[in-house]
Design an enzyme around this catalytic site. Structure first.
Site, PDB file in Angstrom:
ATOM      1  N   LYS A 116      26.661   8.349  41.404  1.00 50.47           N
ATOM      2  CA  LYS A 116      26.849   8.161  42.841  1.00 50.47           C
ATOM      3  C   LYS A 116      25.943   9.064  43.643  1.00 50.47           C
ATOM      4  O   LYS A 116      25.916   8.657  44.771  1.00 50.47           O
ATOM      5  CB  LYS A 116      28.363   8.680  43.011  1.00 50.47           C
ATOM      6  CG  LYS A 116      29.432   7.831  42.617  1.00 50.47           C
ATOM      7  CD  LYS A 116      30.751   7.979  42.901  1.00 50.47           C
ATOM      8  CE  LYS A 116      31.501   6.872  42.536  1.00 50.47           C
ATOM      9  NZ  LYS A 116      32.725   6.940  43.543  1.00 50.47           N
ATOM     10  N   GLU A 200      30.896  15.423  50.615  1.00 51.52           N
ATOM     11  CA  GLU A 200      30.779  14.604  52.009  1.00 51.52           C
ATOM     12  C   GLU A 200      31.771  14.975  52.825  1.00 51.52           C
ATOM     13  O   GLU A 200      32.570  15.666  52.612  1.00 51.52           O
ATOM     14  CB  GLU A 200      31.106  13.141  51.402  1.00 51.52           C
ATOM     15  CG  GLU A 200      30.268  12.086  50.998  1.00 51.52           C
ATOM     16  CD  GLU A 200      30.892  10.749  50.436  1.00 51.52           C
ATOM     17  OE1 GLU A 200      32.067  10.698  50.309  1.00 51.52           O
ATOM     18  OE2 GLU A 200      30.095  10.157  49.805  1.00 51.52           O
ATOM     19  N   HIS A 235      44.171   6.323  45.987  1.00 46.99           N
ATOM     20  CA  HIS A 235      42.727   5.694  45.822  1.00 46.99           C
ATOM     21  C   HIS A 235      42.564   4.575  45.117  1.00 46.99           C
ATOM     22  O   HIS A 235      41.553   4.010  44.770  1.00 46.99           O
ATOM     23  CB  HIS A 235      41.602   6.747  45.505  1.00 46.99           C
ATOM     24  CG  HIS A 235      41.778   8.085  46.251  1.00 46.99           C
ATOM     25  ND1 HIS A 235      41.481   7.912  47.360  1.00 46.99           N
ATOM     26  CD2 HIS A 235      41.875   9.285  45.694  1.00 46.99           C
ATOM     27  CE1 HIS A 235      41.494   9.163  47.713  1.00 46.99           C
ATOM     28  NE2 HIS A 235      41.781   9.948  47.017  1.00 46.99           N
ATOM     29  N   ASN A 289      29.589  -1.326  43.521  1.00 44.17           N
ATOM     30  CA  ASN A 289      30.243  -1.836  42.350  1.00 44.17           C
ATOM     31  C   ASN A 289      29.254  -2.874  41.897  1.00 44.17           C
ATOM     32  O   ASN A 289      29.071  -4.012  42.461  1.00 44.17           O
ATOM     33  CB  ASN A 289      31.476  -2.252  42.322  1.00 44.17           C
ATOM     34  CG  ASN A 289      32.399  -1.119  42.584  1.00 44.17           C
ATOM     35  OD1 ASN A 289      32.396   0.002  41.677  1.00 44.17           O
ATOM     36  ND2 ASN A 289      33.597  -1.287  43.295  1.00 44.17           N
ATOM     37  N   ARG A 291      29.442  -5.414  39.585  1.00 41.88           N
ATOM     38  CA  ARG A 291      30.147  -6.290  38.758  1.00 41.88           C
ATOM     39  C   ARG A 291      31.046  -7.271  39.656  1.00 41.88           C
ATOM     40  O   ARG A 291      31.332  -6.993  40.808  1.00 41.88           O
ATOM     41  CB  ARG A 291      31.047  -5.441  38.008  1.00 41.88           C
ATOM     42  CG  ARG A 291      32.117  -4.378  38.698  1.00 41.88           C
ATOM     43  CD  ARG A 291      32.977  -3.939  37.601  1.00 41.88           C
ATOM     44  NE  ARG A 291      33.585  -2.698  38.652  1.00 41.88           N
ATOM     45  CZ  ARG A 291      34.644  -2.767  39.278  1.00 41.88           C
ATOM     46  NH1 ARG A 291      35.061  -3.895  39.870  1.00 41.88           N
ATOM     47  NH2 ARG A 291      35.027  -1.627  40.040  1.00 41.88           N
ATOM     48  N   VAL A 294      38.231  -7.099  40.974  1.00 36.06           N
ATOM     49  CA  VAL A 294      39.636  -7.716  40.839  1.00 36.06           C
ATOM     50  C   VAL A 294      39.790  -8.516  42.041  1.00 36.06           C
ATOM     51  O   VAL A 294      40.208  -9.494  42.080  1.00 36.06           O
ATOM     52  CB  VAL A 294      40.478  -6.343  40.906  1.00 36.06           C
ATOM     53  CG1 VAL A 294      41.765  -6.837  40.743  1.00 36.06           C
ATOM     54  CG2 VAL A 294      40.309  -5.442  39.610  1.00 36.06           C
TER      55      VAL A 294
HETATM   56  P1  ADP Z   1      36.054   6.016  43.126  1.00 35.76           P
HETATM   57  O1  ADP Z   1      34.778   5.224  42.413  1.00 35.76           O
HETATM   58  O2  ADP Z   1      36.601   6.815  42.154  1.00 35.76           O
HETATM   59  O3  ADP Z   1      36.986   4.750  43.617  1.00 35.76           O
HETATM   60  P2  ADP Z   1      35.106   5.935  45.845  1.00 35.76           P
HETATM   61  O4  ADP Z   1      33.946   6.700  46.351  1.00 35.76           O
HETATM   62  O5  ADP Z   1      34.969   4.558  45.808  1.00 35.76           O
HETATM   63  O6  ADP Z   1      35.719   6.474  44.532  1.00 35.76           O
HETATM   64  O7  ADP Z   1      36.466   6.361  46.638  1.00 35.76           O
HETATM   65  C1  ADP Z   1      37.608   5.796  46.485  1.00 35.76           C
HETATM   66  C2  ADP Z   1      38.574   6.151  47.598  1.00 35.76           C
HETATM   67  O8  ADP Z   1      38.580   7.403  47.882  1.00 35.76           O
HETATM   68  C3  ADP Z   1      38.131   5.430  48.757  1.00 35.76           C
HETATM   69  O9  ADP Z   1      38.424   4.145  49.121  1.00 35.76           O
HETATM   70  C4  ADP Z   1      38.689   6.409  49.985  1.00 35.76           C
HETATM   71  O10 ADP Z   1      40.050   6.123  50.039  1.00 35.76           O
HETATM   72  C5  ADP Z   1      38.711   7.735  49.327  1.00 35.76           C
HETATM   73  N1  ADP Z   1      37.424   8.452  49.935  1.00 35.76           N
HETATM   74  C6  ADP Z   1      36.370   8.648  49.272  1.00 35.76           C
HETATM   75  N2  ADP Z   1      35.360   9.152  50.052  1.00 35.76           N
HETATM   76  C7  ADP Z   1      35.985   9.589  51.069  1.00 35.76           C
HETATM   77  C8  ADP Z   1      35.757  10.294  52.522  1.00 35.76           C
HETATM   78  N3  ADP Z   1      34.358  10.723  52.604  1.00 35.76           N
HETATM   79  N4  ADP Z   1      36.414  10.674  53.121  1.00 35.76           N
HETATM   80  C9  ADP Z   1      37.858  10.149  53.143  1.00 35.76           C
HETATM   81  N5  ADP Z   1      38.076   9.471  52.094  1.00 35.76           N
HETATM   82  C10 ADP Z   1      37.382   9.112  51.181  1.00 35.76           C
END
Ligand code: ADP
Length: 449
Positions: A116, A200, A235, A289, A291, A294
């Site tokens: 990431k 972040e 999440h 992603n 790929r 879902v």
């Molecule tokens: P993963 O790959 O584990 O799914 P992501 O980076 O896609 O992780 O984040 C998944 C979820 O986590 C997001 O859809 C959101 O709900 C929450 N999230 C991620 N980063 C942040 C952020 N900077 N602020 C608030 N929520 C976040």
């Protein structure tokens, strides 16, 4: 074109790929663990190979067994579906070494987006807007504190190798940050074998909006609009819809254009999703992603484009047959992920499905590998099926979803159907007014009691 595709997956996505392959006149090979000998994807494929015991590590994740299955059956391509080996660059390399085509992007792009920190760096370079945060990994407490002060609290600490919503910790103030850093690192190490983390800005009330892209690696890349996946629990996405109730056509065109241009520059091959958080009119990249996802049927319903068909054609060397101007979004689609879980405690509920009746009619699609008498094994994810509904307007879609949910019968196990029956009747949902925390708050407030 390929003669024979091996589908390195199970459940509804194995069926989804099988259907696309059949329509293209390509023979199919199913693989299965001993727990899945009776599964629908095995019954519908032209051939099948047992690749190991129930535990995924020894079957669906067993790369040598999959390569051997290709060699025994003469499959010339592998579709990985989602999950399992779909974002495993080593698997893509291994297939290439055996002259088998991986139906997906270049290993190099899987690698970049799988890390990431690297993904964010690449996104920034390609002009994609990102969440403010650390430039790379963070190891020192003092450094973490400095960055957090710089971007302002609250902050979120995330695992570089993260996925499935694991390994994330929020720090609301200076007192929390050292503990949050430590916990995130320990969790990341345990879950992913890699303790690299980054920081972040934590967004308080964003929506999760993602852009579907397709590229052919030959200079063409397009976007197919967005999906709003803000309704999440831990999440994990629960309900996805498109178009997003929060965007208008010009906002869509603007962010879609940024994504398509970035994919063109990257020479990205195949289907991908660029995920953003969206707050106060601004988009912030969180990950990509590499790929099929879902929730891809939401996009298929509003564009009429078969994304898996495109994946296969592109992997076989074809150019994109669709131009950006061919993509016209029609109406509205919503997907509900029906899981074998208790609708309020979310306890997994594997077991035998006593009766199974799926809804039908105009605009209704059910992607499922379940059937009456099917026993859901305890070893894999709990998805029983996806209900996807299309309407000319969001209101028509909601109306149709409500009656489809009422028609859907799954007896013998607990499912999340009752949750969706409540959601579709909820005022905030009907108004399209929800963010990524809405569902957790609804559940905590006893919405399902
Ligand atoms: P993963 O790959 O584990 O799914 P992501 O980076 O896609 O992780 O984040 C998944 C979820 O986590 C997001 O859809 C959101 O709900 C929450 N999230 C991620 N980063 C942040 C952020 N900077 N602020 C608030 N929520 C976040």
């Amino acid at each position: 074109m390929f003669d024979k595709i091996l589908i390195a997956n199970r459940g509804e996505i194995a069926l989804r790929v099988l259907r696309a392959a059949k329509e293209l006149g390509i023979a199919t090979v199913a693989v299965h663990s001993t727990a899945d000998a009776e599964a629908m994807h095995v019954r519908l494929a032209d051939e099948s190979v047992c690749i190991g015991p129930p535990v995924a590590r020894e079957s669906y994740l067993n790369m040598p067994a999959l390569i051997a299955a290709c060699e025994i059956t003469g499959a010339d391509a592998v579709h990985p579906g989602y999950g399992f080996l779909s974002e495993n660059a080593r698997f893509a390399d291994m297939l290439a070494a055996h002259n088998i085509t991986f139906i997906g992007p270049k290993a190099e792009h899987i690698r970049i987006m799988g890390d990431k920190i690297e993904a964010k760096r690449t996104a920034r370079r390609l002009g994609i807007p990102c969440v403010p945060g650390s430039d790379g990994g963070v190891t020192q407490d003092a450094e973490a504190l400095r960055i957090a002060r710089d971007i302002g609290f609250p902050v979120i600490i995330k695992a570089a190798a993260g996925g499935g919503g694991r390994g994330m910790k929020v720090a609301r103030g200076e007192d929390d940050i050292v503990v949050a850093l430590q916990t995130a690192r320990t969790e990341a190490k345990a879950a992913f074998g890699d303790d690299a983390v980054y920081i972040e800005k934590y967004l308080e009330k964003p929506r999760h909006i993602e852009i579907q892209v397709l590229g052919d690696g030959k200079g063409h890349a397009i976007h197919l609009g967005e999906r709003d996946c803000s309704l999440q629990r831990r999440h994990q996405k629960v309900w996805e819809e498109g178009p997003s109730p929060a965007l208008n056509a010009s906002m869509r065109a603007e962010i879609g254009d940024v994504c398509a241009k970035a994919m063109q520059e990257l020479q990205y091959i195949g289907a991908g999703t660029i995920e953003f958080l969206y707050e106060d009119g601004k988009f912030y990249f969180i990950e990509m992603n590499t790929r099929i996802q879902v929730e891809h049927p939401v996009t298929e319903m509003i564009t009429g484009i078969d994304l898996v068909n495109e994946q296969i054609r592109i992997a076989a060397g074809a150019e994109l047959s669709i131009k950006q101007s061919d993509i016209v979004l029609e109406g509205h689609a919503i997907e509900c992920r029906v899981n074998a879980e208790h609708p309020s405690t979310f306890r997994p509920s594997p077991g035998r499905i006593q009766s199974f009746h799926t809804p039908g009619g105009l605009g209704v699609r059910v992607d499922s590998a379940a059937y009456q008498g099917y026993v859901i094994p305890p070893h894999y994810d709990s998805l029983v099926g996806k209900l996807i509904v299309h309407g000319r307007t969001r209101n028509e879609c909601l109306m149709r979803l409500r009656r489809s949910l009422d028609e859907f019968v799954v007896d013998g196990i607990d499912t999340t159907l009752p949750l969706f029956r409540k959601l579709v009747r909820n005022q905030d949902i009907q108004n399209g007014q929800y963010d990524i925390h809405w569902l957790e708050k609804f559940l905590a407030a006893g919405g399902m009691d």
